[in-house]
Design an enzyme around this catalytic site. Structure first.
Site, mmCIF file in Angstrom:
data_model
loop_
_atom_site.group_PDB
_atom_site.id
_atom_site.type_symbol
_atom_site.label_atom_id
_atom_site.label_comp_id
_atom_site.label_asym_id
_atom_site.label_seq_id
_atom_site.Cartn_x
_atom_site.Cartn_y
_atom_site.Cartn_z
ATOM 1 N N GLY A 199 0.793 -1.211 0.000
ATOM 2 C CA GLY A 199 0.000 0.000 0.000
ATOM 3 C C GLY A 199 0.825 1.260 0.000
ATOM 4 O O GLY A 199 0.279 2.362 -0.074
ATOM 5 N N HIS A 200 2.157 1.107 0.083
ATOM 6 C CA HIS A 200 3.053 2.268 0.111
ATOM 7 C C HIS A 200 3.803 2.439 -1.203
ATOM 8 O O HIS A 200 4.804 3.153 -1.252
ATOM 9 C CB HIS A 200 4.062 2.114 1.249
ATOM 10 C CG HIS A 200 3.443 1.929 2.589
ATOM 11 N ND1 HIS A 200 2.510 2.803 3.094
ATOM 12 C CD2 HIS A 200 3.607 0.954 3.527
ATOM 13 C CE1 HIS A 200 2.139 2.377 4.302
ATOM 14 N NE2 HIS A 200 2.773 1.258 4.575
ATOM 15 N N HIS A 238 -0.597 4.841 7.081
ATOM 16 C CA HIS A 238 -1.462 3.674 7.055
ATOM 17 C C HIS A 238 -2.932 4.034 6.969
ATOM 18 O O HIS A 238 -3.794 3.296 7.461
ATOM 19 C CB HIS A 238 -1.199 2.793 8.289
ATOM 20 C CG HIS A 238 0.173 2.207 8.297
ATOM 21 N ND1 HIS A 238 1.117 2.537 9.241
ATOM 22 C CD2 HIS A 238 0.779 1.349 7.444
ATOM 23 C CE1 HIS A 238 2.235 1.890 8.982
ATOM 24 N NE2 HIS A 238 2.059 1.161 7.902
ATOM 25 N N ASP A 279 -14.619 20.608 -20.622
ATOM 26 C CA ASP A 279 -13.889 20.612 -19.363
ATOM 27 C C ASP A 279 -14.321 21.718 -18.425
ATOM 28 O O ASP A 279 -13.746 21.892 -17.352
ATOM 29 C CB ASP A 279 -12.381 20.720 -19.611
ATOM 30 C CG ASP A 279 -12.017 21.907 -20.495
ATOM 31 O OD1 ASP A 279 -12.917 22.728 -20.773
ATOM 32 O OD2 ASP A 279 -10.852 22.008 -20.899
ATOM 33 N N GLY A 280 -15.348 22.496 -18.791
ATOM 34 C CA GLY A 280 -15.921 23.467 -17.885
ATOM 35 C C GLY A 280 -15.149 24.749 -17.707
ATOM 36 O O GLY A 280 -15.443 25.523 -16.797
ATOM 37 N N GLY A 310 -19.290 27.156 -26.986
ATOM 38 C CA GLY A 310 -18.604 28.108 -27.851
ATOM 39 C C GLY A 310 -19.568 28.873 -28.739
ATOM 40 O O GLY A 310 -19.412 30.086 -28.948
ATOM 41 N N GLY A 366 -9.421 25.305 -37.487
ATOM 42 C CA GLY A 366 -9.909 24.163 -36.731
ATOM 43 C C GLY A 366 -10.550 23.068 -37.542
ATOM 44 O O GLY A 366 -10.763 21.967 -37.036
#
Length: 551
Positions: A57-58, A220, A389-390, A535, A472
């Site tokens: 877990g490390h 942990h 993506d806001g 847009g 574009g």
């Protein structure tokens, strides 16, 4: 709980198998969760074997530090659980020869007991064995004696020092003495922004509110020493480093190595921001930062947060950090230099121009557009978040601020104004919006005379639309800003600004039923249907503001 695992009971074994498959310098013991260096020399020719380990877990610790000049082996237990005595003993037998072994142990009861007993059994078999305990967590300074503190991420630096000393041919006693002395001068502290989920448990170990953090935690998944309010990265760094410096008694002139450690869920962006302030603060206090690293070195599965570690350096210790070392997770020598900031080449100066009669109206129109975009920020953010993506709302707001900041001379005449707006928006707008608006405005500026009539403005908007489609590749029907611009350009030529604004609004509304074929929204396919393109909506907003400003 969603995790890319198979059977939670097989997580550790399958993780180690994958690690060894990826790195040919590693070998996995058949019946134990133990990774050792592949191709070790015969036992009688081996240097002191430095081993470490603990619960899984490390990652990338501990097996990620197995390699020449670092660890000879690493022993893994179940997630956040000490490995068994038999596993540690198997690791010692697999990696050590007559020169013996040094075990680097983090200061947790299970690790101390199991590694300590394994060392005793190894000695009984004739293998010299030393145990070094790392207790670097300064968050516990007011709660327990120094020898009862937890061992956390600074342990990775002890791995490197001990591994380098062993590779240089030093005996087990010497290697252990070097590691113990360094551990005595090592301090670390961590902060968590959230919890992690142990696969076998299936739920987070604790919960935090949106504005809460845990300060002074271990590795942990446990809670920290103190729950506090969320603060800026700089403020958290200053608090953690302040405690480390005070505890270790460090100040001006002291030489240090810095380790910025992610706890598993912190992106490199945030770790770099933390490293920036940590290095800056140390330099402000006149410490000498000889080496520094940032990344995931010893984690708590996917916990968001980080820890900072400082190790006092002298020439001998620095030489061991710089000694050759190679392992999957070792990042290199950590050399840093003063920040280098180069001046950008200056842009060509704009030609001087006298203020024309249209300057006040041009400026007023641009300010009206800026106000409309600022007011529309929440709506544009909402639309863009639905299929992108806001960021369009805040990007348009930045564009509005850039328009407001343009100098008076930028409004001298229409071509100069459009070109200046293109340059301002190119710098201010993020994502694809900046290039599109800059290309359109610069193209329009080239076709517009200094005293344009209605036909000239229509030709300029048509030229701008063509520039954007060329750049574009979008065409009407692709669900982009072109779906508002193209009908607006046609309507402007036939009926003026009010008609153009109406056409843009109708075009933007029509995108609600379109499946996107270009841009980030195209990755959603038909899932984007039902919301207008952000847009295109932005084009309709500024064209309506322009129509109102023009009367």
């Amino acid at each position: 709980m969603k995790k890319l695992v198979n059977d939670p009971r097989q997580v550790v074994r399958e993780m180690l198998e994958g690690l060894c498959d990826l790195h040919p310098g590693l070998a996995l013991l058949e019946n134990e969760e133990v990774v050792v260096r592949a191709g070790l020399p015969p036992p009688e020719a081996r240097p002191v074997a430095v081993l470490s380990g603990g619960g899984a877990g490390h990652e990338p610790a501990h097996a990620g530090y197995v390699g020449p000049g670092l660890l000879a082996g690493a022993i893994a237990g179940d997630v956040f659980t000490s490995p068994s005595v038999d596993a540690v003993l198997a690791g010692i037998r697999a990696a050590a020869g007559p020169a013996g072994a040094v075990l680097i142990v983090k200061n947790y009861t299970g690790d101390r007991l199991n590694f300590g007993l394994a060392a005793e059994l190894a000695r009984a078999e004739g293998i010299p064995c030393e145990v070094v305990v790392v207790a670097d967590d300064v968050a516990l300074r007011d709660m327990v004696p120094p020898d009862r503190r937890r061992g956390i991420a600074g342990t990775v630096l002890i791995h490197k020092l001990a591994g380098a000393a062993a590779a240089a041919g030093q005996g087990a006693g010497q290697v252990a003495a070097i590691a113990r002395a360094a551990a005595e001068e090592l301090g670390s502290m961590g902060v968590a922004l959230g919890a992690c989920t142990v696969p076998a448990a299936g739920k987070p170990g604790f919960t935090l509110g949106e504005e809460e953090i845990e300060l002074g935690l271990g590795i942990h998944g446990e809670q920290g020493v103190e729950r506090g309010a969320m603060a800026s990265a700089d403020a958290l760094v200053e608090r953690m480093l302040g405690m480390i410096l005070a505890d270790r008694g460090l100040g001006a002139g002291d030489r240090v190595a810095l380790l910025v450690n992610g706890l598993g869920g912190t992106p490199p962006m945030e770790l770099a921001i933390v490293a920036r302030r940590a290095i800056g603060l140390l330099r402000e206090r006149e410490l000498v930062v000889e080496r520094a690293w940032a990344g995931n070195f010893l984690t708590a599965i996917e916990m968001p947060g980080c820890s900072l570690s400082l190790l006092t350096l002298d020439d001998a210790r620095l030489a061991l950090l710089d000694a050759p070392g190679e392992a999957p997770a070792w990042p290199g020598d950590g050399r840093i230099a003063p920040r280098l900031v180069l001046a950008a080449p200056p842009a060509a100066p704009a030609p001087a121009a006298s203020m024309g009669p249209l300057a006040p109206r041009l400026c007023a129109a641009a300010m009206a557009i800026a106000a409309a975009l600022e007011a529309a920020e929440p709506r544009l953010t909402e639309l863009d978040a639905a299929a992108g993506d806001g960021d369009l709302g805040i990007s348009m707001a930045r564009g509005a601020a850039a328009l407001r900041a343009m100098p008076d001379a930028a409004w001298a005449d229409p071509p100069i104004a459009l070109a200046a707006m293109g340059e301002a928006l190119r710098r201010a707008l993020g994502g694809s919006s900046g290039p599109f608006y800059a290309a359109g405005l610069l193209r329009a500026a080239r076709v517009l005379p200094s005293m344009p009539g209605p036909a000239d403005w229509a030709a300029a908007l048509q030229a701008a639309t063509e520039a954007i489609t060329e750049l574009g590749g979008a065409q009407p029907g692709d669900r982009t800003m072109v779906d508002a611009l193209a009908p607006a350009a046609k309507a402007l030529a036939q009926g003026g600004l009010a008609a153009a604004a109406e056409a843009a609004e109708a075009g933007a509304a029509a995108t609600t039923a379109m499946a996107p074929r270009l841009g980030r929204a195209s990755y959603l396919g038909e899932r984007a249907i039902g919301v207008p393109d952000a847009g295109a909506a932005a084009v309709a907003i500024w064209l309506r503001a322009l129509a109102k400003a023009a009367g």
